[in-house]
Design a protein around this motif. Sequence first.
Motif, PDB file in Angstrom:
ATOM      1  N   MET A 140       7.567  51.815 -72.516  1.00  0.00           N
ATOM      2  CA  MET A 140       7.392  50.666 -72.820  1.00  0.00           C
ATOM      3  C   MET A 140       6.933  49.733 -71.902  1.00  0.00           C
ATOM      4  SD  MET A 140       7.656  50.946 -76.216  1.00  0.00           S
ATOM      5  CE  MET A 140       7.534  49.109 -76.412  1.00  0.00           C
ATOM      6  N   VAL A 141       7.288  49.739 -70.757  1.00  0.00           N
ATOM      7  CA  VAL A 141       6.607  48.816 -69.701  1.00  0.00           C
ATOM      8  C   VAL A 141       5.268  49.315 -69.379  1.00  0.00           C
ATOM      9  CG1 VAL A 141       6.849  48.527 -67.272  1.00  0.00           C
ATOM     10  CG2 VAL A 141       8.815  48.164 -68.501  1.00  0.00           C
ATOM     11  N   THR A 142       4.892  50.618 -69.624  1.00  0.00           N
ATOM     12  CA  THR A 142       3.444  51.153 -69.343  1.00  0.00           C
ATOM     13  C   THR A 142       2.783  50.454 -70.703  1.00  0.00           C
ATOM     14  OG1 THR A 142       4.388  53.055 -68.250  1.00  0.00           O
ATOM     15  CG2 THR A 142       2.298  53.127 -69.189  1.00  0.00           C
ATOM     16  N   ARG A 143       3.135  50.500 -71.786  1.00  0.00           N
ATOM     17  CA  ARG A 143       2.292  49.915 -72.847  1.00  0.00           C
ATOM     18  C   ARG A 143       2.413  48.580 -72.823  1.00  0.00           C
ATOM     19  NH1 ARG A 143       4.692  52.197 -78.313  1.00  0.00           N
ATOM     20  NH2 ARG A 143       2.942  51.285 -79.056  1.00  0.00           N
ATOM     21  N   ILE A 144       3.619  47.755 -72.587  1.00  0.00           N
ATOM     22  CA  ILE A 144       3.572  46.548 -72.571  1.00  0.00           C
ATOM     23  C   ILE A 144       2.539  45.850 -71.668  1.00  0.00           C
ATOM     24  CG2 ILE A 144       4.704  44.332 -72.115  1.00  0.00           C
ATOM     25  CD1 ILE A 144       7.286  45.918 -73.293  1.00  0.00           C
ATOM     26  N   LEU A 145       2.438  46.240 -70.276  1.00  0.00           N
ATOM     27  CA  LEU A 145       1.471  45.753 -69.529  1.00  0.00           C
ATOM     28  C   LEU A 145       0.244  46.744 -69.460  1.00  0.00           C
ATOM     29  CD1 LEU A 145       3.902  45.774 -66.354  1.00  0.00           C
ATOM     30  CD2 LEU A 145       3.413  43.765 -67.914  1.00  0.00           C
ATOM     31  N   ARG A 146       0.051  47.471 -70.465  1.00  0.00           N
ATOM     32  CA  ARG A 146      -1.261  48.116 -70.579  1.00  0.00           C
ATOM     33  C   ARG A 146      -1.847  48.701 -69.286  1.00  0.00           C
ATOM     34  NH1 ARG A 146      -1.319  43.302 -71.997  1.00  0.00           N
ATOM     35  NH2 ARG A 146      -2.662  42.812 -70.276  1.00  0.00           N
ATOM     36  N   LEU A 147      -0.745  49.737 -68.877  1.00  0.00           N
ATOM     37  CA  LEU A 147      -1.080  50.432 -67.480  1.00  0.00           C
ATOM     38  C   LEU A 147      -1.667  51.982 -67.854  1.00  0.00           C
ATOM     39  CD1 LEU A 147       2.221  49.575 -65.545  1.00  0.00           C
ATOM     40  CD2 LEU A 147       0.044  48.288 -65.652  1.00  0.00           C
ATOM     41  N   ASP A 148      -2.520  52.293 -66.946  1.00  0.00           N
ATOM     42  CA  ASP A 148      -3.042  53.853 -67.013  1.00  0.00           C
ATOM     43  C   ASP A 148      -2.006  54.881 -66.882  1.00  0.00           C
ATOM     44  OD1 ASP A 148      -5.543  52.726 -67.286  1.00  0.00           O
ATOM     45  OD2 ASP A 148      -6.000  52.613 -65.348  1.00  0.00           O
ATOM     46  N   ALA A 149      -0.830  54.532 -65.974  1.00  0.00           N
ATOM     47  CA  ALA A 149       0.074  55.460 -65.746  1.00  0.00           C
ATOM     48  C   ALA A 149       1.353  54.726 -65.722  1.00  0.00           C
ATOM     49  CB  ALA A 149      -0.273  56.191 -64.416  1.00  0.00           C
ATOM     50  N   PRO A 150       2.660  55.431 -65.674  1.00  0.00           N
ATOM     51  CA  PRO A 150       3.816  54.844 -65.762  1.00  0.00           C
ATOM     52  C   PRO A 150       4.084  54.375 -64.265  1.00  0.00           C
ATOM     53  CG  PRO A 150       3.996  56.789 -66.882  1.00  0.00           C
ATOM     54  CD  PRO A 150       2.715  56.956 -66.318  1.00  0.00           C
ATOM     55  N   PRO A 151       4.692  53.157 -64.029  1.00  0.00           N
ATOM     56  CA  PRO A 151       4.899  52.847 -62.507  1.00  0.00           C
ATOM     57  C   PRO A 151       5.865  53.885 -61.987  1.00  0.00           C
ATOM     58  CG  PRO A 151       5.674  51.262 -64.082  1.00  0.00           C
ATOM     59  CD  PRO A 151       5.186  52.443 -64.830  1.00  0.00           C
ATOM     60  N   LYS A 152       5.880  54.073 -60.904  1.00  0.00           N
ATOM     61  CA  LYS A 152       6.823  54.977 -60.195  1.00  0.00           C
ATOM     62  C   LYS A 152       7.148  54.578 -58.679  1.00  0.00           C
ATOM     63  CE  LYS A 152       5.926  59.209 -62.663  1.00  0.00           C
ATOM     64  NZ  LYS A 152       5.541  60.473 -62.428  1.00  0.00           N
ATOM     65  N   PRO A 153       8.481  54.697 -58.254  1.00  0.00           N
ATOM     66  CA  PRO A 153       9.663  55.488 -58.764  1.00  0.00           C
ATOM     67  C   PRO A 153      10.256  54.525 -59.837  1.00  0.00           C
ATOM     68  CG  PRO A 153      10.023  54.497 -56.645  1.00  0.00           C
ATOM     69  CD  PRO A 153       8.806  54.104 -56.791  1.00  0.00           C
ATOM     70  N   ALA A 154      11.564  55.142 -60.294  1.00  0.00           N
ATOM     71  CA  ALA A 154      11.934  54.453 -61.454  1.00  0.00           C
ATOM     72  C   ALA A 154      12.568  52.873 -61.111  1.00  0.00           C
ATOM     73  CB  ALA A 154      13.254  55.249 -62.040  1.00  0.00           C
ATOM     74  N   ASP A 155      12.835  52.905 -59.812  1.00  0.00           N
ATOM     75  CA  ASP A 155      13.150  51.350 -59.502  1.00  0.00           C
ATOM     76  C   ASP A 155      12.058  50.345 -59.827  1.00  0.00           C
ATOM     77  OD1 ASP A 155      15.679  52.508 -57.831  1.00  0.00           O
ATOM     78  OD2 ASP A 155      14.154  53.629 -57.230  1.00  0.00           O
ATOM     79  N   ALA A 156      10.869  50.769 -59.600  1.00  0.00           N
ATOM     80  CA  ALA A 156       9.744  49.907 -59.562  1.00  0.00           C
ATOM     81  C   ALA A 156       9.592  49.595 -61.174  1.00  0.00           C
ATOM     82  CB  ALA A 156       8.461  50.443 -58.939  1.00  0.00           C
ATOM     83  N   ALA A 157       9.501  50.315 -62.047  1.00  0.00           N
ATOM     84  CA  ALA A 157       9.541  50.489 -63.553  1.00  0.00           C
ATOM     85  C   ALA A 157      10.613  49.402 -63.961  1.00  0.00           C
ATOM     86  CB  ALA A 157       9.638  51.850 -64.093  1.00  0.00           C
TER      87      ALA A 157
END
Length: 197
Positions: free
Chosen positions: A126-143
């Motif tokens: 959902m963070v990836t979709r909300i911020l319209r990112l090309d890829a999920p932020p990694k690691p999990a702590d960043a997301a």
Amino acid sequence: MRVLGIDPGLTRCGVGVVEGDPGRPLSLVDVGVIRTSSDLDVPRRLVTIEKGIDAWLDEYAPDAVAIERIFARSDVSTIMGTVQAAGIAMVCGARRGIPVAQHTPSEVKAAVSGNGRADKDQVTGMVTRILRLDAPPKPADAADALAIAITHLWRGGGQTRVDTARGAAAPTAAAQRWAEALAASKAAGKSATRKRP
């Protein structure tokens, strides 16, 4: 409004800056992780976290800092480092006069995914979709740091503005009450003076 979200941790402290306003598209400013070595003693690790957060505050000048609220778990040794890192984050924001808020994990999950019991993959998606990112932020702590910032923008940002407005209005209201009391006191003094023979 610009928010620095912090997912506190002694080994990895997630940090993410999100910008926007409720009801409008949000945008990613930056995301990362402040890492410390387990070879260092705890005080030096906390200094590393402090310097890292200060650097993010210097570079991005957020309007607010949002931190994940920590709950006690069974593993006390793990939770202690997380709580210490959260305390450092609070001090860094408060020292600069930046409003600091805390959001529980279930608040963050509910705000971002609509489900207070969502798992990490759902939140990251959902963070990836909300911020319209090309890829999920990694690691999990960043997301997680980004999810905390999003939560504050959507849920806490409005309350921060209300609290700020109340704080700014409080001296005016107090001054008004003082002026009214002074006027009443003067009026009472004048009437007392008139009654004297």
